[in-house]
Design a protein around this motif. Structure first.
Motif, PDB file in Angstrom:
ATOM      1  N   LEU A 191       0.837  -1.204   0.000  1.00 52.87           N
ATOM      2  CA  LEU A 191       0.000   0.000   0.000  1.00 52.87           C
ATOM      3  C   LEU A 191       0.874   1.258   0.000  1.00 52.87           C
ATOM      4  N   LEU A 192       1.975   1.211   0.743  1.00 55.45           N
ATOM      5  CA  LEU A 192       2.907   2.338   0.749  1.00 55.45           C
ATOM      6  C   LEU A 192       3.597   2.489  -0.605  1.00 55.45           C
ATOM      7  N   ALA A 193       3.901   1.349  -1.256  1.00 53.41           N
ATOM      8  CA  ALA A 193       4.502   1.397  -2.590  1.00 53.41           C
ATOM      9  C   ALA A 193       3.512   1.992  -3.585  1.00 53.41           C
ATOM     10  N   LYS A 194       2.252   1.566  -3.480  1.00 56.29           N
ATOM     11  CA  LYS A 194       1.206   2.104  -4.357  1.00 56.29           C
ATOM     12  C   LYS A 194       1.094   3.619  -4.205  1.00 56.29           C
ATOM     13  N   ALA A 195       1.235   4.085  -2.943  1.00 54.75           N
ATOM     14  CA  ALA A 195       1.148   5.523  -2.659  1.00 54.75           C
ATOM     15  C   ALA A 195       2.456   6.252  -2.959  1.00 54.75           C
ATOM     16  N   ASN A 196       3.489   5.491  -3.421  1.00 58.53           N
ATOM     17  CA  ASN A 196       4.778   6.089  -3.788  1.00 58.53           C
ATOM     18  C   ASN A 196       5.474   6.705  -2.573  1.00 58.53           C
ATOM     19  N   LYS A 197       5.388   6.010  -1.418  1.00 57.65           N
ATOM     20  CA  LYS A 197       5.983   6.475  -0.171  1.00 57.65           C
ATOM     21  C   LYS A 197       7.222   5.651   0.178  1.00 57.65           C
ATOM     22  N   VAL A 198       8.288   6.326   0.551  1.00 56.34           N
ATOM     23  CA  VAL A 198       9.548   5.660   0.849  1.00 56.34           C
ATOM     24  C   VAL A 198       9.459   4.755   2.077  1.00 56.34           C
ATOM     25  N   TRP A 199       8.448   4.951   2.922  1.00 54.39           N
ATOM     26  CA  TRP A 199       8.294   4.124   4.119  1.00 54.39           C
ATOM     27  C   TRP A 199       7.968   2.674   3.783  1.00 54.39           C
ATOM     28  N   LEU A 200       7.733   2.390   2.499  1.00 56.77           N
ATOM     29  CA  LEU A 200       7.517   1.003   2.108  1.00 56.77           C
ATOM     30  C   LEU A 200       8.739   0.149   2.451  1.00 56.77           C
ATOM     31  N   TYR A 201       9.930   0.760   2.440  1.00 60.51           N
ATOM     32  CA  TYR A 201      11.153  -0.022   2.632  1.00 60.51           C
ATOM     33  C   TYR A 201      11.365  -0.530   4.054  1.00 60.51           C
ATOM     34  N   PRO A 202      11.333   0.303   5.101  1.00 59.61           N
ATOM     35  CA  PRO A 202      11.470  -0.258   6.443  1.00 59.61           C
ATOM     36  C   PRO A 202      10.350  -1.233   6.789  1.00 59.61           C
ATOM     37  N   THR A 203       9.148  -0.946   6.303  1.00 64.18           N
ATOM     38  CA  THR A 203       8.027  -1.858   6.531  1.00 64.18           C
ATOM     39  C   THR A 203       8.281  -3.195   5.848  1.00 64.18           C
ATOM     40  N   GLY A 204       8.739  -3.136   4.604  1.00 65.76           N
ATOM     41  CA  GLY A 204       9.016  -4.350   3.847  1.00 65.76           C
ATOM     42  C   GLY A 204      10.155  -5.160   4.422  1.00 65.76           C
ATOM     43  N   MET A 215      -2.701 -18.652   4.212  1.00 64.11           N
ATOM     44  CA  MET A 215      -2.719 -17.238   4.577  1.00 64.11           C
ATOM     45  C   MET A 215      -1.761 -16.434   3.707  1.00 64.11           C
ATOM     46  N   PHE A 216      -0.601 -17.004   3.394  1.00 64.70           N
ATOM     47  CA  PHE A 216       0.340 -16.327   2.517  1.00 64.70           C
ATOM     48  C   PHE A 216      -0.214 -16.239   1.101  1.00 64.70           C
ATOM     49  N   ALA A 217      -0.979 -17.248   0.688  1.00 67.75           N
ATOM     50  CA  ALA A 217      -1.609 -17.208  -0.634  1.00 67.75           C
ATOM     51  C   ALA A 217      -2.646 -16.089  -0.698  1.00 67.75           C
ATOM     52  N   VAL A 218      -3.420 -15.944   0.362  1.00 72.94           N
ATOM     53  CA  VAL A 218      -4.407 -14.864   0.417  1.00 72.94           C
ATOM     54  C   VAL A 218      -3.704 -13.509   0.401  1.00 72.94           C
ATOM     55  N   LEU A 219      -2.612 -13.383   1.152  1.00 72.60           N
ATOM     56  CA  LEU A 219      -1.825 -12.150   1.146  1.00 72.60           C
ATOM     57  C   LEU A 219      -1.344 -11.842  -0.268  1.00 72.60           C
ATOM     58  N   THR A 220      -0.846 -12.863  -0.964  1.00 71.93           N
ATOM     59  CA  THR A 220      -0.337 -12.662  -2.314  1.00 71.93           C
ATOM     60  C   THR A 220      -1.445 -12.238  -3.261  1.00 71.93           C
ATOM     61  N   LEU A 221      -2.651 -12.785  -3.069  1.00 69.59           N
ATOM     62  CA  LEU A 221      -3.795 -12.378  -3.875  1.00 69.59           C
ATOM     63  C   LEU A 221      -4.115 -10.897  -3.644  1.00 69.59           C
ATOM     64  N   ILE A 222      -4.053 -10.473  -2.380  1.00 69.24           N
ATOM     65  CA  ILE A 222      -4.270  -9.061  -2.055  1.00 69.24           C
ATOM     66  C   ILE A 222      -3.201  -8.196  -2.723  1.00 69.24           C
ATOM     67  N   LEU A 223      -1.961  -8.645  -2.654  1.00 67.57           N
ATOM     68  CA  LEU A 223      -0.864  -7.900  -3.279  1.00 67.57           C
ATOM     69  C   LEU A 223      -1.054  -7.821  -4.788  1.00 67.57           C
ATOM     70  N   PHE A 224      -1.556  -8.890  -5.396  1.00 67.32           N
ATOM     71  CA  PHE A 224      -1.818  -8.910  -6.832  1.00 67.32           C
ATOM     72  C   PHE A 224      -2.830  -7.825  -7.213  1.00 67.32           C
ATOM     73  N   ILE A 225      -3.895  -7.729  -6.432  1.00 60.21           N
ATOM     74  CA  ILE A 225      -4.940  -6.740  -6.712  1.00 60.21           C
ATOM     75  C   ILE A 225      -4.420  -5.319  -6.505  1.00 60.21           C
ATOM     76  N   VAL A 226      -3.703  -5.115  -5.395  1.00 51.72           N
ATOM     77  CA  VAL A 226      -3.169  -3.789  -5.106  1.00 51.72           C
ATOM     78  C   VAL A 226      -2.163  -3.362  -6.172  1.00 51.72           C
ATOM     79  N   ALA A 227      -1.374  -4.324  -6.672  1.00 45.84           N
ATOM     80  CA  ALA A 227      -0.366  -4.007  -7.698  1.00 45.84           C
ATOM     81  C   ALA A 227      -1.013  -3.505  -8.984  1.00 45.84           C
ATOM     82  N   ILE A 228      -2.188  -4.008  -9.303  1.00 40.77           N
ATOM     83  CA  ILE A 228      -2.895  -3.518 -10.495  1.00 40.77           C
ATOM     84  C   ILE A 228      -3.210  -2.036 -10.334  1.00 40.77           C
ATOM     85  N   PHE A 229      -3.740  -1.673  -9.163  1.00 42.04           N
ATOM     86  CA  PHE A 229      -4.035  -0.269  -8.896  1.00 42.04           C
ATOM     87  C   PHE A 229      -2.747   0.547  -8.817  1.00 42.04           C
ATOM     88  N   GLY A 230      -1.679  -0.066  -8.278  1.00 41.26           N
ATOM     89  CA  GLY A 230      -0.402   0.623  -8.193  1.00 41.26           C
ATOM     90  C   GLY A 230       0.123   1.018  -9.556  1.00 41.26           C
TER      91      GLY A 230
END
Length: 204
Positions: free
Chosen positions: A31-44, A173-188
């Motif tokens: 979500l931080l990457a989608k918003a183009n925020k540098v805080w994606l890195y420490p979180t990641g 649970m990791f598969a569900v997370l990856t599905l969420i990431l897939f959807i968010v990446a489209i919007f990103g």
């Protein structure tokens, strides 16, 4: 389908606090990457270190190597994104021809190298699949660190193959997370494309 639903329910009930932490931090990172925020890195970085520990226990060795690469690239990206003295921040752009060549080398050379390592040095039961998911994600992460819009494309190629792989390894649970990431990446992708177009208009 019912077996997948049952697997998810059982996995949900058995999810540890570490798994929840990795999932929550992983969603926050994208979500931080989608918003183009540098805080994606420490979180990641935090999400990745937890994931390495968890994935190692499930025999996804290339995924562990991938996450180790994520940590390195996250520190590189964190540094690369930060505004330096008397320099403008790195802009979102399309990858150049040279960067595409590097990207494809990462994908296919990485796939071959990882496959060889998995076959020769690990008891992996899914070497081709695991290596492909990791090599495409490697390429996507490199493009993300350089703030190239195509990172979303490569990361979603990885996500698309990772979802069934994670289910196969009973990591629902990791598969569900990856599905969420897939959807968010489209919007990103579309958000970053709007950023590029806006900067092009402002530059005129």
């Amino acid at each position: 389908m019912q077996s997948w639903i049952d697997l998810f329910i059982n996995q949900f009930k058995a999810t540890t606090w570490l798994e929840w932490a990795a999932v929550i931090l992983g969603v926050a990172e994208v979500l931080l990457a989608k918003a183009n925020k540098v805080w994606l890195y420490p979180t990641g970085i935090a999400a990745t270190l937890i994931s390495i520990y968890l994935l190692l226990n499930f025999g996804l060795y290339a995924e562990c190597l991938l996450n180790g690469y994520y940590v390195v690239m996250s520190f590189y990206g964190w540094y690369y994104w930060i505004k330096k003295k008397n320099e403008p921040p790195v802009k979102v752009t399309y990858a150049s021809r040279q960067e595409w060549i590097i990207t494809l080398l990462i994908v296919f050379a990485g796939w071959g190298i990882l496959y060889f390592i998995l076959v020769k040095f690990t008891p992996s039961t899914v070497p081709v699949w695991d290596a492909w998911v990791s090599s495409t994600a490697w390429a996507g992460m490199w493009l993300l660190a350089r703030r190239k819009i195509e990172n979303w494309v490569l990361l979603n190629v990885s996500n698309l193959f990772a979802i069934p792989l994670l289910y196969h390894k009973n990591l629902a649970m990791f598969a569900v997370l990856t599905l969420i990431l897939f959807i968010v990446a489209i919007f990103g992708y579309y958000d970053w494309r709007r950023i590029i177009r806006k900067e092009a208009i402002n530059a005129k």
